[in-house]
Structure formats: structure tokens, C-alpha cells
Design an enzyme around this catalytic site. Structure first.
Site, PDB file in Angstrom:
ATOM      1  N   CYS A  26       0.947  -1.198  -0.062  1.00  0.00           N
ATOM      2  CA  CYS A  26       0.112   0.114   0.039  1.00  0.00           C
ATOM      3  C   CYS A  26       0.955   1.235  -0.050  1.00  0.00           C
ATOM      4  O   CYS A  26       1.960   1.129   0.404  1.00  0.00           O
ATOM      5  CB  CYS A  26      -0.782  -0.026   1.217  1.00  0.00           C
ATOM      6  SG  CYS A  26      -1.845   1.551   1.455  1.00  0.00           S
ATOM      7  N   SER A  79       1.079   3.690   1.788  1.00  0.00           N
ATOM      8  CA  SER A  79       0.965   4.149   3.263  1.00  0.00           C
ATOM      9  C   SER A  79       2.310   3.662   3.670  1.00  0.00           C
ATOM     10  O   SER A  79       3.121   4.102   4.448  1.00  0.00           O
ATOM     11  CB  SER A  79      -0.055   3.723   4.188  1.00  0.00           C
ATOM     12  OG  SER A  79      -1.137   4.596   3.827  1.00  0.00           O
ATOM     13  N   HIS A 107       4.786   5.574   2.393  1.00  0.00           N
ATOM     14  CA  HIS A 107       4.856   6.887   3.121  1.00  0.00           C
ATOM     15  C   HIS A 107       5.856   6.686   4.295  1.00  0.00           C
ATOM     16  O   HIS A 107       6.556   7.698   4.792  1.00  0.00           O
ATOM     17  CB  HIS A 107       3.408   7.341   3.635  1.00  0.00           C
ATOM     18  CG  HIS A 107       2.727   7.959   2.461  1.00  0.00           C
ATOM     19  ND1 HIS A 107       3.106   8.447   1.388  1.00  0.00           N
ATOM     20  CD2 HIS A 107       1.226   7.918   2.165  1.00  0.00           C
ATOM     21  CE1 HIS A 107       2.193   8.959   0.507  1.00  0.00           C
ATOM     22  NE2 HIS A 107       1.151   8.656   1.186  1.00  0.00           N
ATOM     23  N   HIS A 160       0.619  -3.707   6.373  1.00  0.00           N
ATOM     24  CA  HIS A 160      -0.474  -3.643   7.022  1.00  0.00           C
ATOM     25  C   HIS A 160      -1.636  -4.055   6.134  1.00  0.00           C
ATOM     26  O   HIS A 160      -2.782  -3.845   6.447  1.00  0.00           O
ATOM     27  CB  HIS A 160      -0.378  -2.219   7.445  1.00  0.00           C
ATOM     28  CG  HIS A 160      -0.712  -1.309   6.360  1.00  0.00           C
ATOM     29  ND1 HIS A 160       0.122  -0.631   5.539  1.00  0.00           N
ATOM     30  CD2 HIS A 160      -2.125  -0.621   5.856  1.00  0.00           C
ATOM     31  CE1 HIS A 160      -0.480  -0.051   4.582  1.00  0.00           C
ATOM     32  NE2 HIS A 160      -1.718   0.099   4.677  1.00  0.00           N
ATOM     33  N   CYS A 199      -6.708  -3.586   4.065  1.00  0.00           N
ATOM     34  CA  CYS A 199      -6.479  -2.096   3.843  1.00  0.00           C
ATOM     35  C   CYS A 199      -7.247  -1.603   2.789  1.00  0.00           C
ATOM     36  O   CYS A 199      -8.396  -0.738   2.916  1.00  0.00           O
ATOM     37  CB  CYS A 199      -5.099  -1.620   3.881  1.00  0.00           C
ATOM     38  SG  CYS A 199      -4.926   0.379   3.703  1.00  0.00           S
TER      39      CYS A 199
HETATM   40  P1  CND Z   1      -1.546   4.984  -5.147  1.00  0.00           P
HETATM   41  O1  CND Z   1       0.016   5.355  -5.346  1.00  0.00           O
HETATM   42  O2  CND Z   1      -1.439   3.575  -5.863  1.00  0.00           O
HETATM   43  O3  CND Z   1      -2.589   5.700  -5.893  1.00  0.00           O
HETATM   44  C1  CND Z   1      -2.482   7.089  -6.083  1.00  0.00           C
HETATM   45  C2  CND Z   1      -2.913   7.553  -7.413  1.00  0.00           C
HETATM   46  O4  CND Z   1      -2.804   9.116  -7.282  1.00  0.00           O
HETATM   47  C3  CND Z   1      -1.961   6.998  -8.642  1.00  0.00           C
HETATM   48  O5  CND Z   1      -2.756   6.516  -9.473  1.00  0.00           O
HETATM   49  C4  CND Z   1      -1.283   8.459  -8.879  1.00  0.00           C
HETATM   50  O6  CND Z   1      -0.926   8.264 -10.697  1.00  0.00           O
HETATM   51  C5  CND Z   1      -2.463   9.424  -8.635  1.00  0.00           C
HETATM   52  N1  CND Z   1      -1.686  10.811  -8.655  1.00  0.00           N
HETATM   53  C6  CND Z   1      -0.761  11.048  -7.953  1.00  0.00           C
HETATM   54  N2  CND Z   1      -0.670  12.597  -8.094  1.00  0.00           N
HETATM   55  C7  CND Z   1      -1.705  13.033  -8.589  1.00  0.00           C
HETATM   56  C8  CND Z   1      -2.215  14.179  -8.884  1.00  0.00           C
HETATM   57  N3  CND Z   1      -1.565  15.368  -8.749  1.00  0.00           N
HETATM   58  N4  CND Z   1      -3.467  14.416  -9.384  1.00  0.00           N
HETATM   59  C9  CND Z   1      -4.147  13.372  -9.869  1.00  0.00           C
HETATM   60  N5  CND Z   1      -3.829  12.026  -9.619  1.00  0.00           N
HETATM   61  C10 CND Z   1      -2.514  11.814  -8.997  1.00  0.00           C
HETATM   62  O7  CND Z   1      -1.880   4.886  -3.691  1.00  0.00           O
HETATM   63  P2  CND Z   1      -2.890   3.962  -2.796  1.00  0.00           P
HETATM   64  O8  CND Z   1      -4.413   3.732  -3.592  1.00  0.00           O
HETATM   65  O9  CND Z   1      -2.286   2.883  -2.416  1.00  0.00           O
HETATM   66  O10 CND Z   1      -3.369   5.081  -1.591  1.00  0.00           O
HETATM   67  C11 CND Z   1      -3.838   6.181  -1.754  1.00  0.00           C
HETATM   68  C12 CND Z   1      -3.682   7.254  -0.634  1.00  0.00           C
HETATM   69  O11 CND Z   1      -4.459   6.664   0.368  1.00  0.00           O
HETATM   70  C13 CND Z   1      -2.189   7.248   0.088  1.00  0.00           C
HETATM   71  O12 CND Z   1      -2.049   8.534   0.386  1.00  0.00           O
HETATM   72  C14 CND Z   1      -2.199   6.313   0.981  1.00  0.00           C
HETATM   73  O13 CND Z   1      -1.134   6.693   2.171  1.00  0.00           O
HETATM   74  C15 CND Z   1      -3.684   6.355   1.631  1.00  0.00           C
HETATM   75  C16 CND Z   1      -4.311   5.621   2.575  1.00  0.00           C
HETATM   76  C17 CND Z   1      -5.137   5.845   3.537  1.00  0.00           C
HETATM   77  C18 CND Z   1      -5.703   5.069   4.204  1.00  0.00           C
HETATM   78  C19 CND Z   1      -6.884   5.197   5.230  1.00  0.00           C
HETATM   79  O14 CND Z   1      -7.150   4.670   6.077  1.00  0.00           O
HETATM   80  N6  CND Z   1      -7.308   6.741   5.245  1.00  0.00           N
HETATM   81  C20 CND Z   1      -5.259   3.691   4.358  1.00  0.00           C
HETATM   82  N7  CND Z   1      -4.474   3.403   3.292  1.00  0.00           N
HETATM   83  C21 CND Z   1      -4.000   4.204   2.461  1.00  0.00           C
HETATM   84 ZN    ZN Z   2      -2.959   1.047   3.367  1.00  0.00          ZN
END
Ligand code: CND
Ligand code: ZN
Ligand code: ZN
Length: 375
Positions: A47, A49, A52, A68, A175
Site C-alpha cells: 500500500c 502508506s 509513506h 499492513h 486496507c
Molecule cells: P497509489 O499510489 O496506488 O494511488 C495514488 C494515485 O494517485 C496514483 O494512481 C497516481 O497516479 C495518482 N496521482 C498522483 N498524483 C496525482 C495528482 N496530482 N493528480 C491526480 N492523480 C494523482 O496509492 P494507494 O491507492 O495505495 O493510496 C492512496 C492514498 O491513500 C495514499 O495517500 C495512502 O497513504 C492513503 C491511505 C489511506 C488509508 C486510510 O485509512 N485513510 C489507508 N491506506 C492508504
Molecule cells: Zn493502506
């Protein structure tokens, strides 16, 4: 020969320093103490995260075993454990559900006070880690640490799932899937016939799309700068996909025009301040709801004109899609097995655990949605 009560030597991916590749190491995993469970991991997703945590934007003590989004089989349990037993298939959850704290008792609360996110200690509740490597204590991550052949978690952070479930397919329920799906269905409460905008079409964003679809949204607009993500987004329910790179004007203006003044629901699933603002601004005043799902570094702040909210928009945020983890994960697995949603479509790559660094490269280069590592 039973391993219960003994230290297990096994392989784990250890992150020794920020911004460095993982090292596959032999680690010792201590037996579970009271109210803890030791799990033999079978599969785990990668993921953003976790990434990150590698780049330092999500603070966690190092050296650590990250991960996770896993699924595995209970190897042994500590004293007093009643909800799982050796041999059970389980998903460890990064948000526990102790069932007794103030938040767990609230019908809507899911950020259980036993979480390891508010103050990430990287240890179990007794302040000690269960991992060691070459005589050094190795920290846990989010209470799950799935990048190890064996891990130890609190009983309140492990969900027992259907014995027939395919662990390599259901691990994203740990997740990405739950986070995204719940953000749409439970947190935003997407309504039938509505228009939704989903910023970011990674594993979590596509799960938001699936949630919007399940809730009966009429239009689901996917937004991503990587057009390679569009085909899969449309496969799981996006009705249109757009790239901000194709427009001169700000993307929120484009979305307002597309939706006759503003979308009903928007989701930021990238982890950027500018897209959080765009997501808020593109939703309809009076009643639009915008949900923050992506994570940013502690040092980054959202600054907004209160008029955006005074005019009736709602801004929300959520971890794990607002789901109470231990209760919801088994049900989500059942629903997946009843083919209510295609969690497995999130998985674009499967690699042996040892190739974990390759899996992270696939994520960083935008080539994968979810890579699942198998043990
Ligand atoms: P992933 O990196 O796979 O997806 C992010 C997408 O965003 C990619 O397809 C990118 O191409 C796109 N992207 C990047 N920059 C831009 C931009 N400026 N404009 C438009 N699109 C863009 O990430 P993921 O799906 O694994 O995770 C997404 C987020 O969610 C990430 O920040 C992660 O840390 C967070 C997250 C949150 C939670 C929660 O419980 N809230 C749980 N897990 C992950
Ligand atoms: Zn996650
Ligand atoms: Zn609790």
C-alpha cells in the site's frame, strides 16, 4: 513439532533506515503474550502508506517490519485469547477494535483507543517489540507488520475470516478495499443517482469507485494524472476518467462544469494538499460532501477559506473507511466470496515475498495497482 510457546526464526523484510530498500533478514519472533496472536503470513499487499513510512512522511520508529495489508493463519495464541485459535484464517487490522473503549462503544466510532497511529510506539502494549534481528529490537508498524513470515498482533487487531477464503485474494480487505469502499458507502454515504468524483485511481481509489457503484451513483468521474489507470477504473465502475494534465483550467472548474455546478460527493485518495482542496472545491455548495482518504506528512497543513464550508459543503476524513474492523472484515470477506464486489481486480501483480523491493518499484513507477507478495 509445535512451535507454540517457542521463538520462531523466519524471514522478514526489515527497513533499517528511511528511503532505503528493505533487507530480507532472519528475525526472531517471540511467542505471543496474553491477549496476543502469532500469525503465519500467507499473502500481503503493498500500500502507498507503507511507502509513506519509507519516505518518512508517515512517522514510524525504525528499524521496523512494515506492512499492513496481509492475510494469514493463526500459528499460536497467548493466554486469554478467545476470538481466534491456531489454524484459523485471519486478517490483521491496522485499526484495532477492543470493543470496550469510548470510541468502540460509540456506534459510529472506529479509531479505537488501542491504535498505534496517534502515538506510534512501534511496540506492543507492554512497550516491547516481539521482533529481534542480530540482537537488536525491531519495531512493529501500525500494529500489523505483515512483511514477515510470522508476526504478532493484539487479539483486538485480528479478524477471523471464512475458512474457505483465498488469502492471496482477500488481503486487500486488510486496507485498500475496506478503506476505499467504506469511504464511499459508510462515510460519505453516497446516494443512488448521485455524481461522484474520485481523485486518485490506485488501489484505495478504485475501491472508492467500487463503493460509489455499489451505492448506486449514476456518474463516477475518476481523476488521475496517469492515464494507464483509466481502463481498470472503468472496469470497476468509473463512468468517465479525466487527467488534470489535459486541461488549462483548474480541475475543480472542469468538474463543476461537467456536473452542472458541483458534484455530490468527492474523494481525495492521493495524499496531496492541492488535490484535497480541488476535491473540496469541486463539490456542490449547500450539500456536497468531500472525504479525505489520502495521507500527507504531519508538517503539511490544509488551509481553507471557511466560506467553502459556510456555504454548506461538508469536509470529512476517515481511516479504514469508517469500518469497525473486527466486526466488518469478516462480513466484507463473505460479501467478496458472494461476488458482491471484485476485490481481486485490484491485484495486478503477484511476486514472491523476497521480491518486495521490486513490488515497491512497481508502485512508484505507476505500473501496478496492488502487488500481492506471497510467502
Ligand atoms: P497509489 O499510489 O496506488 O494511488 C495514488 C494515485 O494517485 C496514483 O494512481 C497516481 O497516479 C495518482 N496521482 C498522483 N498524483 C496525482 C495528482 N496530482 N493528480 C491526480 N492523480 C494523482 O496509492 P494507494 O491507492 O495505495 O493510496 C492512496 C492514498 O491513500 C495514499 O495517500 C495512502 O497513504 C492513503 C491511505 C489511506 C488509508 C486510510 O485509512 N485513510 C489507508 N491506506 C492508504
Ligand atoms: Zn493502506
Ligand atoms: Zn477500542
Amino acid at each position: 513439532m509445535s512451535t507454540a510457546g517457542k521463538v520462531i526464526k523466519c524471514k522478514a523484510a526489515v527497513l533499517w533506515e528511511l528511503k532505503k530498500p528493505f533487507a530480507i533478514e532472519e528475525v526472531e519472533v517471540a511467542p505471543p503474550k496474553a491477549h496476543e496472536v502469532r500469525i503465519k503470513m500467507v499473502a500481503t499487499g503493498i500500500c502507498r502508506s507503507d511507502d509513506h513510512a519509507i519516505d518518512g512522511s508517515l512517522f514510524t520508529p525504525l528499524p521496523a517490519v512494515l506492512g499492513h495489508e496481509g492475510a494469514g493463519i493463526v500459528e499460536s495464541v497467548g493466554e486469554g485469547v478467545t476470538s481466534v485459535k491456531p489454524g484459523d484464517k485471519v486478517i490483521p487490522v491496522f485499526l484495532p477494535q477492543c470493543g470496550t473503549c469510548k470510541v468502540c462503544k460509540h456506534p459510529e466510532g472506529n479509531f479505537c483507543l488501542k491504535n498505534n497511529i496517534s502515538k506510534p510506539t512501534g511496540t506492543m502494549q507492554d512497550g516491547i517489540t516481539r521482533f529481534t534481528c542480530r540482537g537488536k529490537a525491531i519495531y512493529h508498524f501500525l500494529g500489523t507488520s505483515t512483511y514477515s513470515q510470522y508476526t504478532v498482533v493484539q487479539e483486538c487487531a485480528v479478524a477471523k475470516i471464512n475458512a474457505a477464503s483465498p488469502l492471496d485474494k482477500v488481503c486487500p480487505i486488510g486496507c485498500a478495499f475496506s478503506t476505499g469502499y467504506g469511504s464511499a458507502t459508510k462515510v460519505a454515504k453516497v446516494t443512488p443517482g448521485s455524481t461522484c468524483a474520485v481523485f486518485g485511481l490506485g488501489g484505495v481509489g478504485l475501491s472508492v469507485v467500487m463503493g460509489c457503484k455499489a451505492a448506486g451513483a449514476a456518474r463516477i468521474i475518476g481523476i488521475d494524472i496517469n492515464k494507464d489507470k483509466f481502463a481498470k477504473a472503468q472496469e470497476v465502475g468509473a463512468t468517465e476518467c479525466i487527467s488534470p494534465m489535459d486541461f488549462q483550467k483548474p480541475i475543480e472548474e472542469v468538474l463543476k462544469e461537467m456536473s452542472g455546478g458541483g458534484v455530490d460527493f468527492s474523494f481525495e485518495v492521493i495524499g496531496r494538499i492541492d488535490t484535497m482542496m480541488s476535491a473540496l472545491m469541486c463539490c456542490q455548495d449547500s450539500y456536497g460532501v468531500s472525504v479525505i482518504v489520502g495521507g500527507v506528512a504531519d508538517s503539511e497543513k490544509l488551509s481553507l477559506n471557511p466560506m467553502l464550508l459556510l456555504t454548506g459543503r461538508t469536509l470529512k476524513g476517515t481511516l479504514f473507511g469508517g469500518f469497525k474492523s473486527k466486526d466488518s472484515v469478516p462480513k466484507l470477506v463473505e460479501d467478496f466470496m458472494a461476488k458482491k464486489f471484485p476485490v481481486d481486480l485490484l491485484i495486478t501483480h503477484v511476486l514472491p515475498f523476497e521480491k518486495i523491493n521490486e513490488g515497491f518499484e512497481l508502485l512508484r513507477s505507476g505500473k501496478s495497482i496492488r502487488t500481492v507478495l506471497t510467502f
